[in-house]
Each structure stands twice: as C-alpha cells, then as structure tokens.
Design a protein around this motif. Structure first.
Motif, PDB file in Angstrom:
ATOM      1  N   GLU A  12       0.849  -1.198   0.000  1.00  0.00           N
ATOM      2  CA  GLU A  12       0.000   0.000   0.000  1.00  0.00           C
ATOM      3  C   GLU A  12       0.883   1.247   0.000  1.00  0.00           C
ATOM      4  O   GLU A  12       0.721   2.121  -0.847  1.00  0.00           O
ATOM      5  CB  GLU A  12      -0.915  -0.027   1.230  1.00  0.00           C
ATOM      6  CG  GLU A  12      -2.267   0.593   0.972  1.00  0.00           C
ATOM      7  CD  GLU A  12      -3.293   0.207   2.044  1.00  0.00           C
ATOM      8  OE1 GLU A  12      -4.478   0.131   1.724  1.00  0.00           O
ATOM      9  OE2 GLU A  12      -2.891  -0.023   3.222  1.00  0.00           O
ATOM     10  N   SER A  18      -4.357  -0.926  -3.388  1.00  0.00           N
ATOM     11  CA  SER A  18      -5.283  -0.266  -2.470  1.00  0.00           C
ATOM     12  C   SER A  18      -6.468  -1.189  -2.273  1.00  0.00           C
ATOM     13  O   SER A  18      -6.903  -1.847  -3.221  1.00  0.00           O
ATOM     14  CB  SER A  18      -5.774   1.057  -3.063  1.00  0.00           C
ATOM     15  OG  SER A  18      -5.334   2.150  -2.328  1.00  0.00           O
ATOM     16  N   SER A  20     -10.343  -2.154  -1.914  1.00  0.00           N
ATOM     17  CA  SER A  20     -11.583  -1.547  -2.392  1.00  0.00           C
ATOM     18  C   SER A  20     -12.727  -2.189  -1.609  1.00  0.00           C
ATOM     19  O   SER A  20     -12.531  -3.232  -0.977  1.00  0.00           O
ATOM     20  CB  SER A  20     -11.716  -1.712  -3.899  1.00  0.00           C
ATOM     21  OG  SER A  20     -12.132  -3.000  -4.220  1.00  0.00           O
ATOM     22  N   PRO A  29      -3.468   1.281  -8.058  1.00  0.00           N
ATOM     23  CA  PRO A  29      -3.115   2.691  -8.258  1.00  0.00           C
ATOM     24  C   PRO A  29      -2.135   2.802  -9.434  1.00  0.00           C
ATOM     25  O   PRO A  29      -1.687   1.766  -9.944  1.00  0.00           O
ATOM     26  CB  PRO A  29      -2.434   3.074  -6.939  1.00  0.00           C
ATOM     27  CG  PRO A  29      -2.582   1.907  -6.021  1.00  0.00           C
ATOM     28  CD  PRO A  29      -2.847   0.708  -6.866  1.00  0.00           C
TER      29      PRO A  29
ATOM     30  N   TRP B 113     -12.535   5.806  -2.784  1.00  0.00           N
ATOM     31  CA  TRP B 113     -11.064   5.708  -2.753  1.00  0.00           C
ATOM     32  C   TRP B 113     -10.426   7.078  -2.524  1.00  0.00           C
ATOM     33  O   TRP B 113      -9.560   7.238  -1.658  1.00  0.00           O
ATOM     34  CB  TRP B 113     -10.573   5.075  -4.060  1.00  0.00           C
ATOM     35  CG  TRP B 113      -9.104   4.783  -4.128  1.00  0.00           C
ATOM     36  CD1 TRP B 113      -8.311   4.301  -3.127  1.00  0.00           C
ATOM     37  CD2 TRP B 113      -8.245   4.950  -5.272  1.00  0.00           C
ATOM     38  NE1 TRP B 113      -7.012   4.154  -3.572  1.00  0.00           N
ATOM     39  CE2 TRP B 113      -6.938   4.547  -4.886  1.00  0.00           C
ATOM     40  CE3 TRP B 113      -8.453   5.396  -6.580  1.00  0.00           C
ATOM     41  CZ2 TRP B 113      -5.856   4.575  -5.762  1.00  0.00           C
ATOM     42  CZ3 TRP B 113      -7.373   5.411  -7.458  1.00  0.00           C
ATOM     43  CH2 TRP B 113      -6.094   5.010  -7.050  1.00  0.00           C
ATOM     44  N   ARG B 116     -10.130   8.304   0.871  1.00  0.00           N
ATOM     45  CA  ARG B 116      -9.092   7.700   1.700  1.00  0.00           C
ATOM     46  C   ARG B 116      -7.694   8.204   1.342  1.00  0.00           C
ATOM     47  O   ARG B 116      -6.824   8.286   2.200  1.00  0.00           O
ATOM     48  CB  ARG B 116      -9.122   6.163   1.562  1.00  0.00           C
ATOM     49  CG  ARG B 116     -10.318   5.521   2.288  1.00  0.00           C
ATOM     50  CD  ARG B 116     -10.261   4.000   2.194  1.00  0.00           C
ATOM     51  NE  ARG B 116     -10.713   3.511   0.913  1.00  0.00           N
ATOM     52  CZ  ARG B 116     -10.116   2.567   0.189  1.00  0.00           C
ATOM     53  NH1 ARG B 116      -8.992   2.022   0.630  1.00  0.00           N
ATOM     54  NH2 ARG B 116     -10.612   2.171  -0.960  1.00  0.00           N
ATOM     55  N   ILE B 117      -7.469   8.517   0.067  1.00  0.00           N
ATOM     56  CA  ILE B 117      -6.079   8.831  -0.329  1.00  0.00           C
ATOM     57  C   ILE B 117      -5.779  10.326  -0.409  1.00  0.00           C
ATOM     58  O   ILE B 117      -4.629  10.728  -0.307  1.00  0.00           O
ATOM     59  CB  ILE B 117      -5.663   8.150  -1.669  1.00  0.00           C
ATOM     60  CG1 ILE B 117      -6.566   8.588  -2.832  1.00  0.00           C
ATOM     61  CG2 ILE B 117      -5.663   6.635  -1.532  1.00  0.00           C
ATOM     62  CD1 ILE B 117      -6.032   8.181  -4.202  1.00  0.00           C
TER      63      ILE B 117
END
Lengths: 469, 469
Positions: A12, A18, A20, A29, B113, B116-117
């Motif tokens: 990560e 990542s 889901s 990613p 997503w 979170r990022i």
C-alpha cells in the motif's frame, strides 16, 4: 516480513495496491497498473513470436453453458459468482436458462465460439489470448495472492494434431519460466502437476512455482494440454485436408496479478519495495532538497531530459524532503536523484541506487551513463538473493522417517521426494498431510531407481511438496 | 443498410464482432479487438498530454456504496446487475451488506477511494483514467450501440478549484471531438446537454453526437463537470495551501466500443467494411491467385517486407482466390495485393485500393510509395462522405408549424431549433414528442434573438433534436 499487516503496508505504501470496498477485490493505483502493464508488455512481445492473436470475451456466461463440461464445473462450482439480470425481490422466480455467472476462466465461452467459427484445417492453428478480469469466490483473501476478482491473461489454442498441441503447451510453460526467472528475477521450479492437482478437464498441467519469505509455495503460471476432450464436449470440428471431420486438440494457459504479490514479497527490504530495473514503475526519482526558483527549474530541466529515456517521478507529496526520500524508497524507485542548492549551483546531481544506497555526486551530463552502468546490477543482485532463498528452503528427503521428522520440526519449504505418482497413494497422502500438497513433478530428478517414500512402490519421478497459497 | 440482419452480417463477416451466449454481451475477434486497441492508442497518447494516469478499479461494488448518491442511483438503478456471492438456493437469506452489483460506471468506487487517499493540495490535480468493462441491463440490444456488457474508458479527475475542473471537462470534450472527426472521420456535432439529459449528478454534461445511416443519432462520448457535489457526498477533502479543509471539484468522461459500431455504419459500402487507413485493422491484404511453391515464397517475401511498415494479413481461408478477395473486402482491408503466376515471374504486384478499386500493376519495389501516396485519400474521401451525410440529414426549423410538418413527413435526423432551455418546457416536449429528444445545445448558433418554438419564450440557445439509440 512476518505479519499480514506488514505485507499490506509494504504494497500500500509502495503505491501498487489499495483495498476496495467489496471483499476480495482491489484497486491498482498508477504504479500498480504500470507494473502490470510492464509484465503484459514482456509477455505480449514473447507471445506474438509464437503467433498469438488477442481477442476479448465477455465476463457474463450462462450457467447452463458451464454445466456442459462435468469435470470442469466440479472444479469451479463452489467459486462461482451468480448474477441476476433482474432486481432482487423476495419472491424471485429463478429461471434456469437466464441464470448467469461471472467467468472464473473462459474455456466454455471459447469452445462454444470455436464450435461456430471453425470449419476447415486451413484455419488451424487458432492461437488466441485475452487479457481480462476473472472472478472466483475466495474465503481466505490475501492481496494479489488470493482474490475474488483479479486480472490475468488466458490463452486458448486449437491444433490439428495432438503432438503440436502438447508441444505448444510446453513452449508456453518455458516462456513463463523465463518470464519468472529472467524478467521478474524470481527463482522457481517448474514441472508437471500430479493426477489430483491437474486443472479440471486437462490431460497434462504444467506449472511454475516459487517460494515466498514465509516458506509457503506459490503457483505463478500454468499451461494445460487438453487432448481433444474439450473439443468433443463442445462439438468443435473441422474438415481435414483429406476431407474427414475431426476434433482439434487444444491447450490453455495463464498467469495473473499474483506475479505482483510474488515480486513484492521476493525482493523487498527494510525500506520498502525493490524491483528489477526493467519492471520498476519508477526508474528514476527526483527529490528536491528544499525548494526555490533555481532548484525548481533545475529539477524541471533534469526531469524533461531524463524522461526521454526512463520512467521518472518527482517526489514532492510532502513538504519534508526526508519524507519524500522515504516515499521514493517505499515505491522501489531504482535510482534516487537528490537536488538541493549545491547541485543547482554546480549543475551536479547527488545520485543513489536503491540496492547499494551509496551516495555519489556526479556532473549532470553523466546521469545516463551512471544509470546504464548500474542498472544490470539490480537483476544480478535480486536473482542471486532469490536463488539463495529458494535453495535454503529446499529439502531433499529420501525416507518416510526423514519426512515425518521434518514435519515435526515444523520446517516449511519445497520438499523433494521420490514418488510413485499413483493416484491412490496421492489420495492417501492428501488425507494425512493436508495442507501439504504436491506442487509439481520435476522433469529430471534424483529419484530414479529409488522408492516412493509414502508407499514403498518403486519411484517413477521426483515430486516437489509444499504448502501452497 | 436497412435491416438489423444486414448490420450483423456487415460486422460479423467483417471480423470485428461475434455474438456470445449471454444476451447483450459480445466477443471481439482479433480484428475487432485490434480496432479497439488502435482507438485506445490514439486516445491514450492524447490523454497523456493532459497528464492522465491509468489505474484499475474492481467490477464488483457493494450496493450500499451505490446508495450514497441519490441522484446517481436513480439514474442507474434499473440497469444494475446484482451479484450473489453464495450459490443460489430457494430459501436464500439475502443480506443487505453483502449485496454486490456490477459497476455500470465507477464514480462511487473512485470517490470512496479518493476520500481515503486525498490529504493535501499537493496531490492535486488527480487525473485518473481506466480502460475497463461496464455492465448495464439493456432491453433493446444492438451490437456495439446498445449492450449489457461493453468496453470503455472512464476518466475521473479532482481539482482544487472549480474553474480548473470546468476547463478540464471542456478540454476533454474537444479531444473527443477531434478523435471522432479526425481519427474516425465521422462528422459530428458537440455541445452541452440540457437539464433533463445531463448525467445523473452532473452540473454540466458535454457530448459528441453523430448521425447514422438510418438517421438516428448516436452519442459517442461525454464529459461531465460535477462541481464539488460528489466530493461532498463522499467526504473527499484536502487541506488547502492556506490550511483550510476543502472539497475538490471534479469531472468524469468516457467513450466506449460504441465507436466501433459508429465507424462500421458510417463508412461501409456494398462490399463490406471500410476504414480510415490509420484505424484499419488490416492495412495490406495479400491474396494468392492460385498457389504453388514459387508464388508461396514470393508472397512470404512480400509479407515479411511489408509487415515492417503496415498491418498485413494473408487471405487464404478459402481455396478460391475470389472468395479470399471477397473476405479481404469485407474486412475493410485498405490495400489489396494480388499475386499470381505473372506477378511471381515478373517480381511485380497487382495492387488495388479499397475505395477506388482500380487495379494497377507495379514493380514490387514501389509498393510502399504506392501506399504512402494514397493512404491519405481514405480519410479525405470518408470525411467528405460523412459530412455530406450529416448535412443532408440536418434541418433548421424556425417555427412550431414547420416542426410539426417535418414530424408528419416522418423526416429523421438532426433538427436544429431555437430553444428557451427552461426545464418545464423540456418536460412538456418529452411528454409529447418522445422518442425524439434533445441531443445537445450548440455553443454558437443561429437562434440568437429568436423565439423558442415550443413555448414562445425568448430562445436562449440553439438546440439539436434527434432520435437516439
């Protein structure tokens, strides 16, 4: 690498994975997809030399079609995702003929299609491959190694005769072996699967297997020779040159995003991911040591120049250059280039490789030759490390007593044993020693003229045992 | 092109489409996938100039996540495939939290997503795209134009401010317009969608539309500007340079395998498919006129030489060279090269282009220059034909009376009208004139200072009406 948590952090923070929200699925990613694209590129180039053409098949398959091949459905039935083409309701009338499943693999759609398009020997061989997603309900999820939805490639071929088909299945496993050993720099073993471990419906299954840091075994690629069994089931026929109606002989073969997990786990160090240079998503990382106009424009200049030759990324997510250096290392960037006030003034660069980690200050004109001279050291170093790991986890065992002792010592790894390769002996073994299983049978081995350690029959081959993911 | 059956023959015999057993799904044979790969290549090259990075998201999404965006779920709910992760049974206990759906589009997974990022303004803009499959239950299936499972690309971007996001959505639709007009050689119109026709959840939707031989309209690409609404719903936040917590502004945009259908229908002739040279799966077709040792080796020589420069195929499925020539034409091969006894003896070639169809005998050394001189004629010819088709199917209408007359005459095509762009007027129109719909609003038009033909309000724009697929 001891815990699952540490593995997740590795991939990560390394920017290749990542989570889901749906269980067992994952996000790739940019760096993760780039890694997969580089693997694809290598394989596509080598597939095309064997005459492979690419096609695209649907994910949605009628369940009824799946039912045609009894052995095949037995192999996959518990893993199938069922799909409803109408919204869920309490008194839902289930219509058999409408029931769809998500492909766990695409044999059945390929063969149904082949039965419609194949007419003449002139069309053979048919050598098709698709890059796609497949879906299998998995209870024990481990990112990249066991997932419910993952990316892979599956090849399906038809040949006019058995010899050609069997040869093709072998050529492909050799290609996979080279891919794993030379491109991914992972030391492996490869051979035939035993009767019980063969793919549902196959006559022969070859596999390439490697060993991970926890000494568990991982199957990285397989190639299957089907004889004409699938063709007969699906009525795939062609008229031969002599005008007879014949069933073609077939193969299928695949490798998946599992390779990403194997790559990460085979080469990482205490700082994060490490990659062979050719498969590194970021080959050169640029890091500013402090930021001002002069430094910024010098970095832009270097970036522009170097990205003509390599995959380059400027690390600047954080305001701290030390954190940016850490990010760069976590992502397994092969060469770090650090640029501060001194470098900008002197038109120099502070360069550092991911594996040796020694810093060197060089003139900016010398960066490309610096990289060219050192890039090969990555694969040399990683291949050596991986081979040593495999050898230190491989045990030759010559008797049942030695085998029991090694089990009691809780040793894990590849256990190489003389084996009779008789189904009844293998079934007995499975009852007593699961989760240990036969990984593959080696083409050549030390077992000639010895005795099977499980049944005292004469050994017919050398078998490799291990715990698998 | 009158019947659906003729359309199917065109694309099936042309080697770019095959039916597959689950309703609404399809197979892309080698030429079909190659066509899609060439389209991808063009778009990827242009996307990368805008800083687009590629990622891969899962097909399986929890239904609960989909429920977060009310407008969005309203737009897609009837089309969703529901997935069961356990085998079907009569007394199946349905657990809400386990309910999965197949993505009809990926906004919700991307935003979950992103939440979170995304942390800091330093990460913006985020410009991501994925090439993937999407799934929508379709009642009226038409290969490539309406399918339940198809390939597309979907871009999703986050920006620190509204102006940048809106500008990006516009840049993308301009890129799509160029792709359709210049690369696919299809004449199109593009503009904003009206209030009712916008994408579920978008503030602005741009689209590129074309017209097919039956005078129905087809939406080929869309680009949406979402403001910060999706970010707010999914709690996507970043700390700004001034250290405030803010929601980013976003866009999404896509184009699909629909383009393959549009390409086939826009350019075909009585012999089969026709393509612009750059997007032609087979650029040079080699056909043997009779077969002997000498001819075979001459053909191999030419094939080897020419495949360094172009996509080449030897047509030899049939024993009759006339049937092979027909196959070659059906597949839309740009240049046919016919090789018989005379050609092999004289080291010459009989060459013929797909659009002019005049035969010419040339020295074999001249083949490349023959092709280079003529390849541009394909796009010139096809663009002109497509523009003429669009113009002859476009009608400017200035009054309600004229509009009713054109409807009564059963005319189909693009109807250009002065329009108020008020939602109540559009809803009224939809009630009375479905399946006619607003395709888009033109940026500039002839409607300034005129009156809306449906409500007598002052017209605020020029709108394009049509029947859509």
């Amino acid at each position: 690498m001891k815990t699952n948590k540490e593995y997740i952090s590795l991939i990560e923070d390394g920017g290749i994975f990542s989570y889901s929200p749906a269980r067992g699925t994952f996000i790739l990613p940019p760096n993760g997809l780039l890694l997969w694209s580089l693997m694809k590129e290598y394989l596509r180039k080598n597939f095309s030399l064997l005459g492979v053409k690419e096609v695209s098949m649907p994910c949605l398959i009628p369940f009824s079609l799946f039912n045609k091949e009894k052995k095949h459905i037995q192999g996959f039935s518990p893993e199938l995702f069922h799909v409803q083409s109408e919204p869920l309701s309490d008194n839902h009338n289930h219509r058999e003929d409408m029931d769809l499943v998500l492909r766990p693999t695409s044999e059945v759609v390929f063969y149904e299609w082949f039965s419609r398009i194949l007419k003449s020997y002139r069309q053979l061989p048919i050598i098709y491959n698709q890059w796609c997603k497949v879906f299998r309900i998995e209870k024990n999820i481990k990112p990249f190694l066991r997932n419910s939805e993952f990316l892979w490639q599956e090849g399906h071929t038809l040949h006019s005769n058995s010899i050609e088909a069997e040869k093709f299945a072998f050529q492909i496993i050799e290609l996979y072996r080279k891919y794993v050993e030379e491109f991914l720099c992972i030391s492996s073993i490869s051979g035939l699967k035993t009767e019980c471990e063969k793919f549902a419906g196959a006559v022969k299954t070859y596999s390439v297997e490697c060993i991970l840091p926890d000494n568990q075994c991982l199957q990285l690629a397989t190639s299957h020779f089907f004889s004409d069994s699938f063709s007969k089931t699906f009525k795939v026929e062609f008229s031969s040159q002599e005008n007879f109606l014949k069933n073609p002989f077939s193969t299928s073969w695949g490798t998946s995003t599992r390779s990403i997990g194997a790559l990460a786990l085979s080469h990482y160090d205490e700082k994060g991911l490490v990659f062979p240079f050719d498969v590194s998503p970021v080959q050169v990382g640029l890091i500013k040591y402090r930021s001002d106009c002069k430094i910024d424009s010098y970095v832009s200049l270097i970036e522009k120049e170097i990205s003509k030759h390599y995959r380059v990324k400027v690390y600047e997510k954080s305001s701290s250059s030390n954190l940016n250096i850490k990010d760069c290392d976590k992502e397994g960037c092969s060469f770090k280039v650090i640029i501060g006030k001194n470098e900008a003034e002197n038109q120099s660069l502070t360069v550092c490789t991911r594996i040796s980690n020694e810093k060197e200050v060089i003139n900016k004109e010398l960066l490309i030759s610096f990289i060219e001279e050192r890039k090969i050291s990555f694969s040399k170093f990683l291949k050596k490390k991986s081979l040593e790991k495999r050898l230190s986890s491989t045990f030759e065992i010559n008797s049942y007593g030695d085998f029991i002792r090694i089990i009691k010592d809780e040793k894990k790894g590849f256990f190489i044993v003389p084996f009779c390769n008789v189904e009844i002996c293998e079934n007995n073994f499975k009852k007593n020693f699961s989760p240990l299983s036969f990984r593959c049978i080696l083409e050549k081995g030390f077992a000639i003229e010895k005795t099977c350690i499980f049944c005292d029959r004469k050994s017919s081959c050398t078998a490799v045992l291990g715990r698998s993911y």
